[in-house]
Design a protein around this motif. Sequence first.
Motif, mmCIF file in Angstrom:
data_model
loop_
_atom_site.group_PDB
_atom_site.id
_atom_site.type_symbol
_atom_site.label_atom_id
_atom_site.label_comp_id
_atom_site.label_asym_id
_atom_site.label_seq_id
_atom_site.Cartn_x
_atom_site.Cartn_y
_atom_site.Cartn_z
ATOM 1 N N ASP A 148 1.079 -1.498 -0.116
ATOM 2 C CA ASP A 148 -0.376 -0.162 -0.313
ATOM 3 C C ASP A 148 0.757 1.257 -0.153
ATOM 4 O O ASP A 148 1.675 1.561 0.590
ATOM 5 C CB ASP A 148 -0.993 0.034 1.043
ATOM 6 N N ASP A 150 0.021 4.252 0.396
ATOM 7 C CA ASP A 150 -0.575 5.147 2.053
ATOM 8 C C ASP A 150 0.227 5.050 2.960
ATOM 9 O O ASP A 150 1.063 5.669 3.862
ATOM 10 C CB ASP A 150 -1.267 5.191 1.619
ATOM 11 N N MET A 151 0.925 3.751 3.285
ATOM 12 C CA MET A 151 1.692 2.440 3.999
ATOM 13 C C MET A 151 3.308 3.092 4.381
ATOM 14 O O MET A 151 3.554 3.702 4.888
ATOM 15 C CB MET A 151 1.873 1.725 4.302
ATOM 16 N N ASN A 153 4.412 6.404 2.120
ATOM 17 C CA ASN A 153 4.326 7.610 2.633
ATOM 18 C C ASN A 153 3.792 7.504 4.600
ATOM 19 O O ASN A 153 4.064 8.737 4.324
ATOM 20 C CB ASN A 153 3.314 8.045 1.698
ATOM 21 N N LEU A 154 3.195 6.941 4.408
ATOM 22 C CA LEU A 154 3.126 7.411 5.591
ATOM 23 C C LEU A 154 4.264 6.894 6.834
ATOM 24 O O LEU A 154 4.494 8.198 8.015
ATOM 25 C CB LEU A 154 2.355 6.205 6.784
ATOM 26 N N ILE A 155 4.437 6.068 7.297
ATOM 27 C CA ILE A 155 6.323 6.055 7.157
ATOM 28 C C ILE A 155 7.254 6.955 6.603
ATOM 29 O O ILE A 155 8.004 7.676 7.706
ATOM 30 C CB ILE A 155 6.881 4.140 7.591
ATOM 31 N N ARG A 156 7.103 8.092 5.731
ATOM 32 C CA ARG A 156 7.974 8.591 5.168
ATOM 33 C C ARG A 156 8.205 9.932 5.925
ATOM 34 O O ARG A 156 8.594 10.712 6.110
ATOM 35 C CB ARG A 156 7.369 8.846 3.564
ATOM 36 N N SER A 157 6.237 10.154 6.249
ATOM 37 C CA SER A 157 5.851 11.469 6.689
ATOM 38 C C SER A 157 6.420 11.073 8.335
ATOM 39 O O SER A 157 6.551 12.334 8.939
ATOM 40 C CB SER A 157 4.194 11.480 6.580
ATOM 41 N N MET A 158 6.401 10.067 8.782
ATOM 42 C CA MET A 158 7.209 9.877 10.274
ATOM 43 C C MET A 158 9.226 10.920 10.207
ATOM 44 O O MET A 158 9.258 10.572 11.275
ATOM 45 C CB MET A 158 7.045 8.879 10.896
ATOM 46 N N GLY A 159 9.219 10.864 9.004
ATOM 47 C CA GLY A 159 10.626 11.276 8.423
ATOM 48 C C GLY A 159 11.084 9.667 8.830
ATOM 49 O O GLY A 159 12.702 9.473 9.059
ATOM 50 N N GLY A 160 10.538 8.210 8.481
ATOM 51 C CA GLY A 160 11.506 7.209 8.519
ATOM 52 C C GLY A 160 12.489 6.696 6.767
ATOM 53 O O GLY A 160 11.980 7.286 6.220
ATOM 54 N N GLN A 164 14.109 1.496 7.142
ATOM 55 C CA GLN A 164 13.142 1.579 7.748
ATOM 56 C C GLN A 164 11.648 0.982 7.167
ATOM 57 O O GLN A 164 10.554 -0.009 7.991
ATOM 58 C CB GLN A 164 12.937 3.099 8.936
ATOM 59 N N PHE A 168 9.485 -2.345 7.881
ATOM 60 C CA PHE A 168 8.429 -2.269 9.185
ATOM 61 C C PHE A 168 7.001 -2.476 8.610
ATOM 62 O O PHE A 168 5.825 -3.029 8.065
ATOM 63 C CB PHE A 168 7.768 -0.924 10.030
ATOM 64 N N ILE A 169 7.312 -1.973 6.868
ATOM 65 C CA ILE A 169 6.718 -1.975 6.145
ATOM 66 C C ILE A 169 6.551 -2.795 4.635
ATOM 67 O O ILE A 169 5.654 -4.241 4.290
ATOM 68 C CB ILE A 169 5.673 -0.798 5.503
#
Lengths: 255, 253
Positions: A148, A150-151, A153-160, A164, A168-169
């Motif tokens: 996904d 968006d998943m 992007n979610l980690i990217r938005s957290m600065g991952g 990582q 994690f994904i």
Amino acid sequence: MKKFINIENKTIPIAFLFLLIAIWQIIVDAGLVAKYILPSPKDVFFTFIDILPMIKGHVLVTLYEALLGFFISIVFALILSVLMDNISIVKKALYPLIVISQTVPIIALAPLFVIWFGFGRLPKIIVVVLVCFFPIVVSLLDGLESVDRDMLNLIRSMGGNKFQIFRFIKFPASMVSFFSGLRIAATYSIMGAVIGEWLGGSEGLGVYMLRVKHSYALDKMFAAILVIVILSMTLFRIVALVEYLVMPWTREMDK
Amino acid sequence: MNSCQKNNEKLLVKNLRKSFENLLVVDNISLTLKENEFVTLLGPSGCGKSTIFNIIAGLLNPDKGNVYIDGENYTGKTGRVSYMYQKDLLLPWKRIIDNVALPLVIKGESKRKAREKVKKYFEVFGLEGFEYKYPFQLSGGMRQRAALMRTYMFSKDVILLDEPFGGLDAITKSKMQKWLLDVLNKLKASILFITHDIEEAIFLSDKIYILSDRPASIKEEIIINLPKPRDREITTSEEFNEIKRHILNIMNN
Ligand SMILES: Nc1ncnc2c1ncn2[C@@H]1O[C@H](COP(=O)(O)OP(=O)(O)OP(=O)(O)O)[C@@H](O)[C@H]1O
Ligand SMILES: [Mg+2]
């Protein structure tokens, strides 16, 4: 309802299998086919019990080649999939080649391995790797690709970072697909080793099969096939068990 | 940029513009979010709301304009604001506690320490007893709360919530709105919120930006002066309906 279907799923094929074996037994017993051409299931079974201690060494060699080849394929597949997934040029360059490589019959290639690598265990392991590698890479790549967005992007938005994101994904998300490839590869691995052994050598189930074939001991031949089926099924089961153990979230979902 | 900080402005967005290929999606958007303020972007479906959030979160680069946080330019930089997507995006392979602790782990904390830190928030977020469940074992409302909690754990500073209650049924949605206000009473946070639900916007916000159809531009900025803390009853009050009428008028023009 679900339980019922599950039981049904197992009983029907097993019943059918027994029916086929029974028909086979009846045909041989009735003398429709000569015993030296087609041994009866009963004979095969007793031969199987009989030769088991004798062929233990061969089985272990085949198992060793299959497992080693299987693990090497996993490592290669992991490295290559990750590379292909991260660097698109690598994927563009390699993926078509990997697909094309699968159209080359292993049987045709294998004699070359004997010329290049001799009669030892190495050429057999190479055959196993060639057979197992493909389903693992393809399924792993599929898994990595179907993650996904968006998943990510979610980690990217957290600065991952990339690592990582993978840890994690991408990796957990592709596990289901990865294991379906592993299961296929596990069943192929024994077959790969046996094919490798057919080309020459002094040990292994394939070699044993060649020998009994030369002496027209077809009951032993069938017994060896039985061993191969059992080994392949066992590996398949083990992979399924590992899958069950490492993915608890899918397990509880079924409940 | 010192003037911004004096007004305790957490987030300042200036003249954002963004198009995808030839499709202009965001047109000259400017907005501000103050400390502990709840600001809503209210706009029709597909107008470009999520795109604005993606830009603020640094996932997308705007064609024009800038994003400032605490007076510092964060345009195109990720890892500063908390961002909750339209979907809950809980990782199916992680237990709730690890899902919630994920932002801390990504920032470099050990799993054990991160778990330790998030544990005390389970009560506030109404997820006590569900720490070690997997996401699929939770109801829609609970999953949404878990996603909110994860968002909150990343930072309490600037939180972007993209239609967090969009997929919930009316009753759960209404409960969650009330619950969110209660939580915000206990935990301070500055929130930028997206919705296309007018009542939700009025009920929750201190300030509403009304967006036009695509390309999104700001039609009007409305300060909501309803008393706080707010209760459900307020949604039937004369004041509330006056605001609602006003917004409907603007949106239908
Ligand atoms: N990465 C992209 N590439 C091309 N077009 C995009 C991209 N992201 C969004 N768009 C387009 O931009 C427009 C606005 O999308 P956006 O997701 O921002 O709308 P939205 O207001 O959040 O909608 P909704 O209320 O349905 O969530 C849509 O027409 C969409 O197709
Ligand atoms: Mg959206």
